[in-house]
Design a protein around this motif. Structure first.
Motif, PDB file in Angstrom:
ATOM      1  N   LEU A 158      68.940  -9.835 -62.984  1.00  0.00           N
ATOM      2  CA  LEU A 158      67.927 -10.359 -62.069  1.00  0.00           C
ATOM      3  C   LEU A 158      68.250 -11.764 -61.593  1.00  0.00           C
ATOM      4  CD1 LEU A 158      65.239 -10.097 -60.606  1.00  0.00           C
ATOM      5  CD2 LEU A 158      64.086 -10.887 -62.680  1.00  0.00           C
ATOM      6  N   ASN A 159      68.585 -12.670 -62.500  1.00  0.00           N
ATOM      7  CA  ASN A 159      68.882 -14.044 -62.091  1.00  0.00           C
ATOM      8  C   ASN A 159      70.035 -14.102 -61.100  1.00  0.00           C
ATOM      9  OD1 ASN A 159      66.850 -14.967 -63.703  1.00  0.00           O
ATOM     10  ND2 ASN A 159      68.092 -16.413 -64.851  1.00  0.00           N
ATOM     11  N   GLY A 160      71.068 -13.288 -61.348  1.00  0.00           N
ATOM     12  CA  GLY A 160      72.207 -13.256 -60.436  1.00  0.00           C
ATOM     13  C   GLY A 160      71.811 -12.761 -59.055  1.00  0.00           C
ATOM     14  N   MET A 161      70.937 -11.758 -59.014  1.00  0.00           N
ATOM     15  CA  MET A 161      70.487 -11.228 -57.727  1.00  0.00           C
ATOM     16  C   MET A 161      69.615 -12.234 -56.983  1.00  0.00           C
ATOM     17  SD  MET A 161      72.016  -8.391 -57.426  1.00  0.00           S
ATOM     18  CE  MET A 161      73.350  -9.074 -58.438  1.00  0.00           C
ATOM     19  N   ILE A 162      68.846 -13.012 -57.748  1.00  0.00           N
ATOM     20  CA  ILE A 162      68.019 -14.044 -57.109  1.00  0.00           C
ATOM     21  C   ILE A 162      68.905 -15.142 -56.516  1.00  0.00           C
ATOM     22  CG2 ILE A 162      66.324 -15.862 -57.534  1.00  0.00           C
ATOM     23  CD1 ILE A 162      64.978 -13.980 -59.520  1.00  0.00           C
ATOM     24  N   VAL A 163      69.974 -15.493 -57.226  1.00  0.00           N
ATOM     25  CA  VAL A 163      70.928 -16.472 -56.693  1.00  0.00           C
ATOM     26  C   VAL A 163      71.536 -15.956 -55.391  1.00  0.00           C
ATOM     27  CG1 VAL A 163      73.140 -17.612 -57.087  1.00  0.00           C
ATOM     28  CG2 VAL A 163      71.448 -17.524 -58.927  1.00  0.00           C
ATOM     29  N   CYS A 164      71.871 -14.675 -55.368  1.00  0.00           N
ATOM     30  CA  CYS A 164      72.392 -14.061 -54.136  1.00  0.00           C
ATOM     31  C   CYS A 164      71.346 -14.102 -53.026  1.00  0.00           C
ATOM     32  CB  CYS A 164      72.812 -12.621 -54.394  1.00  0.00           C
ATOM     33  SG  CYS A 164      74.253 -12.443 -55.468  1.00  0.00           S
ATOM     34  N   SER A 165      70.084 -13.899 -53.400  1.00  0.00           N
ATOM     35  CA  SER A 165      69.001 -13.980 -52.418  1.00  0.00           C
ATOM     36  C   SER A 165      68.898 -15.383 -51.840  1.00  0.00           C
ATOM     37  CB  SER A 165      67.666 -13.587 -53.066  1.00  0.00           C
ATOM     38  OG  SER A 165      67.711 -12.287 -53.584  1.00  0.00           O
ATOM     39  N   ILE A 166      69.050 -16.381 -52.704  1.00  0.00           N
ATOM     40  CA  ILE A 166      69.004 -17.772 -52.249  1.00  0.00           C
ATOM     41  C   ILE A 166      70.087 -18.024 -51.204  1.00  0.00           C
ATOM     42  CG2 ILE A 166      69.328 -20.176 -52.953  1.00  0.00           C
ATOM     43  CD1 ILE A 166      68.156 -19.344 -55.703  1.00  0.00           C
ATOM     44  N   LEU A 167      71.282 -17.514 -51.469  1.00  0.00           N
ATOM     45  CA  LEU A 167      72.377 -17.668 -50.512  1.00  0.00           C
ATOM     46  C   LEU A 167      72.037 -17.007 -49.186  1.00  0.00           C
ATOM     47  CD1 LEU A 167      75.583 -17.094 -52.691  1.00  0.00           C
ATOM     48  CD2 LEU A 167      74.803 -19.224 -51.652  1.00  0.00           C
ATOM     49  N   ALA A 168      71.506 -15.780 -49.260  1.00  0.00           N
ATOM     50  CA  ALA A 168      71.190 -15.042 -48.043  1.00  0.00           C
ATOM     51  C   ALA A 168      70.113 -15.739 -47.220  1.00  0.00           C
ATOM     52  CB  ALA A 168      70.746 -13.625 -48.391  1.00  0.00           C
ATOM     53  N   LEU A 169      69.168 -16.393 -47.912  1.00  0.00           N
ATOM     54  CA  LEU A 169      68.018 -16.977 -47.233  1.00  0.00           C
ATOM     55  C   LEU A 169      68.216 -18.434 -46.834  1.00  0.00           C
ATOM     56  CD1 LEU A 169      65.161 -15.467 -49.450  1.00  0.00           C
ATOM     57  CD2 LEU A 169      66.094 -14.584 -47.319  1.00  0.00           C
ATOM     58  N   THR A 170      69.246 -19.097 -47.362  1.00  0.00           N
ATOM     59  CA  THR A 170      69.413 -20.518 -47.064  1.00  0.00           C
ATOM     60  C   THR A 170      70.785 -20.862 -46.477  1.00  0.00           C
ATOM     61  OG1 THR A 170      70.077 -20.922 -49.370  1.00  0.00           O
ATOM     62  CG2 THR A 170      67.762 -21.255 -48.820  1.00  0.00           C
ATOM     63  N   ALA A 171      71.838 -20.344 -47.084  1.00  0.00           N
ATOM     64  CA  ALA A 171      73.179 -20.704 -46.632  1.00  0.00           C
ATOM     65  C   ALA A 171      73.447 -20.229 -45.213  1.00  0.00           C
ATOM     66  CB  ALA A 171      74.231 -20.120 -47.586  1.00  0.00           C
ATOM     67  N   THR A 172      72.721 -19.211 -44.762  1.00  0.00           N
ATOM     68  CA  THR A 172      72.931 -18.685 -43.410  1.00  0.00           C
ATOM     69  C   THR A 172      72.407 -19.628 -42.329  1.00  0.00           C
ATOM     70  OG1 THR A 172      70.908 -17.397 -43.790  1.00  0.00           O
ATOM     71  CG2 THR A 172      73.003 -16.246 -44.002  1.00  0.00           C
ATOM     72  N   ILE A 173      71.694 -20.689 -42.728  1.00  0.00           N
ATOM     73  CA  ILE A 173      71.234 -21.661 -41.730  1.00  0.00           C
ATOM     74  C   ILE A 173      72.430 -22.251 -40.995  1.00  0.00           C
ATOM     75  CG2 ILE A 173      70.133 -23.912 -41.415  1.00  0.00           C
ATOM     76  CD1 ILE A 173      68.233 -23.208 -43.681  1.00  0.00           C
TER      77      ILE A 173
END
Length: 555
Positions: free
Chosen positions: A153-168
């Motif tokens: 779960l924690n790893g998937m949340i980190v991936c979610s963070i990337l998808a939701l922020t790094a794409t800026i």
């Protein structure tokens, strides 16, 4: 007839691949790829706005409404979308929202350059579709990666963070690239259409349905608090509208009136639920609920949210980080464009280190290290680094040799890394502290806070700088740089406040998540089991068996 055929084809496609053959990691990877479209769309407008203004032969204020219309509906509907995702299933709402998203993108690409009003309208519709993506993504992460897969779960949340922020940063670069091409902004919408359509088709065949718990099954569409929902949507629409108008002129009644009315409309939704509906339900708890609609209403603001550690501080800090991220990106792009005379694509690439810092933070993240240092200490480090990076950025001098490398490159990277530290800790805490049947609405509340404060950031930059044009003389460049520094000083004030919150308001959450009882369904039999978030069961050796457990035993 046509609609019926489409529905039949959709139902057929959903059953082609047996659930036990669907790979949860592949499915969630596609979901993240699709959810990344939100910030991709928002940030691209920073470098697409000039091309839109030119092709429609309009002024900059009208052109920015192509971005504002999207942000307006996204921020207004996201909390309601989160609530609906908990009721109908986050996987279902995600597919619906993604369908609205790519259809709107195609229409935006096909609209002739003579009707910017139509473009604004369909961008607003696209924002409604986007409001379904993010709450559903987090809800699916919590449901997919539970039980035997909880250690991921924690790893998937980190991936979610990337998808939701790094794409800026990626959105800014793509917007700059398409604005330089012959097809211009339309090329970006065609790209978004093709990208989201491919993701949508793949998910129709592969998406794994959420297995509802008993608490899920108690949620009904008819029990949504429609009064509070209306007040929230109206309040957010008015507040974001006022903030958008305030970017041009804060003294204008078009800015002040919607902002004040919207704020109190939103507060009235809270007051209605907590001082009327909730108190009424407590007072009449023993009565027959089937005959009284007030006893059947599900609160839009669930009381469980108050049990999340540091929830109100998290809401404030998350929103502040979103606002200042877009402000720092905008200031950089305008500096490189108006003072350094860089083309949009080069200006976007220069701002990209912020996203690199986010990605770097995600790759080196280790929860064991964070726990050793202490979550509170890591929060403080995050706030101090972000404050230092903005102070460093504010020292920019356009007449200095290699000014970008001295004053912009490292601060951008450091800022991205610092906010990643915060997200790496806060998001897992929120997800783990929220019951599965409330993941959508709780995430929607956090997203609403972020979108409103992001709109504050969007409005502050033009309201402080005013209308700016390319500078050619030393005096003109000095004037623009002085305006940009004023924006950065405001950001310094925001982040000084964040530091104070981290030091004095945040409680140490390293050991705040204790084992708790969660209901688990196995077929028709329901059992109670202790769930220890520190020590999850080991996954099976074969990946196929893990998928089988997921599809049949998700909590």
């Amino acid at each position: 007839m046509i609609f019926g055929s489409i529905v039949k084809a959709f139902i057929w496609a959903r059953t082609v691949v047996p659930e036990e053959k669907r790979n949860v990691f592949v499915v969630f990877g596609i979901i993240l790829s699709a959810s990344a479209l939100d910030n991709l769309n928002s940030s691209s407008s920073l470098t697409l706005a000039a091309d839109i203004q030119k092709r429609f032969n309009t002024d900059s204020s009208t052109a920015t409404w192509v971005l504002s219309g999207y942000a307006l509906t996204l921020g207004s509907f996201i909390m309601i979308s989160g609530k609906i995702s908990d009721i109908i299933g986050s996987h279902n709402l995600f597919l619906i929202g993604l369908g609205v998203f790519w259809v709107s993108a195609l229409i935006c690409a096909l609209i002739p350059d003579t009707s910017i009003v139509a473009l604004i309208v369909f961008r607003a519709i696209q924002g409604i579709g986007a409001s379904s993506l993010i709450p559903s993504t987090i809800a699916m992460a919590a449901n997919y990666f539970s039980g035997s897969l909880a250690k991921y779960l924690n790893g998937m949340i980190v991936c979610s963070i990337l998808a939701l922020t790094a794409t800026i940063g990626l959105g800014v670069v793509l917007g700059g690239a398409f604005s330089e091409s012959k097809i211009g902004y339309k090329g970006f919408f065609y790209f978004v259409f093709a990208y989201s359509l491919v993701c949508h088709i793949a998910l129709i065949f592969l998406i794994i349905p959420i297995k509802k718990t008993e608490s899920h099954n108690k949620l009904k569409m008819k029990n949504i608090d429609f009064v509070a929902a209306f007040l929230v949507i109206a309040g957010c629409l008015l507040m974001i509208l006022g903030l958008t108008e305030g970017g041009d002129n804060w003294k204008s009644p078009k800015a002040i009136a919607p902002l004040i009315v919207g704020f109190f409309t939103f507060l009235s939704a809270l007051a209605y639920e907590y001082f009327y509906i909730k108190k009424y339900q407590i007072k009449h708890d023993n009565e027959d609920k089937s005959t009284n609609w007030r006893l059947q209403v599900d609160l839009l603001f669930p009381p469980e949210i108050s049990k999340i550690p540091n929830v109100y501080s998290f809401l404030t800090i998350r929103g502040t980080y979103f606002a200042t991220t877009i402000m720092l990106t905008a200031i950089g792009v305008q500096t490189f464009t108006l003072i350094d005379h860089e083309p949009p694509i080069v200006a976007a690439v220069k701002a990209f280190p912020l996203s690199i810092g986010l990605v770097f933070g995600a790759f080196i993240y280790r929860d064991s290290y964070y726990k050793k240092v202490g979550y509170k200490n890591m929060f403080i480090i995050s706030s101090v680094l972000s404050l230092a990076s903005i102070i460093w950025f504010s020292c920019t001098k356009f007449d200095t040799v290699n000014s970008y490398w001295k004053y912009n490159f490292i601060p951008y990277f450091m800022f991205g890394y610092s906010i990643n530290i915060f997200f790496n800790i806060y998001m897992p805490l929120v997800v783990q502290s929220t019951p599965l049947h409330l993941q959508g609405v709780v995430n929607g509340i956090f997203q609403t806070s972020s979108q409103v404060l992001l709109s504050v950031g969007n409005a502050l930059v033009p309201s402080i700088t005013g209308n700016l044009e390319k500078a050619y003389t030393f005096e003109e460049k000095s004037y623009i740089q002085k305006k940009f520094r004023s924006v950065l000083y405001v950001m310094i004030g925001f982040h000084a406040f964040v530091v104070l919150l981290m030091v004095f308001a945040i409680k140490d959450t390293t050991k705040s998540i204790q084992p708790e009882k969660k209901e688990k369904e196995i077929g028709d039999e329901k059992i109670d089991e202790k769930v220890d978030l520190e020590k999850q069961p080991e996954a099976t050796e074969k990946f196929e068996s893990s998928v089988d457990i997921l599809s049949n035993k998700i909590v």
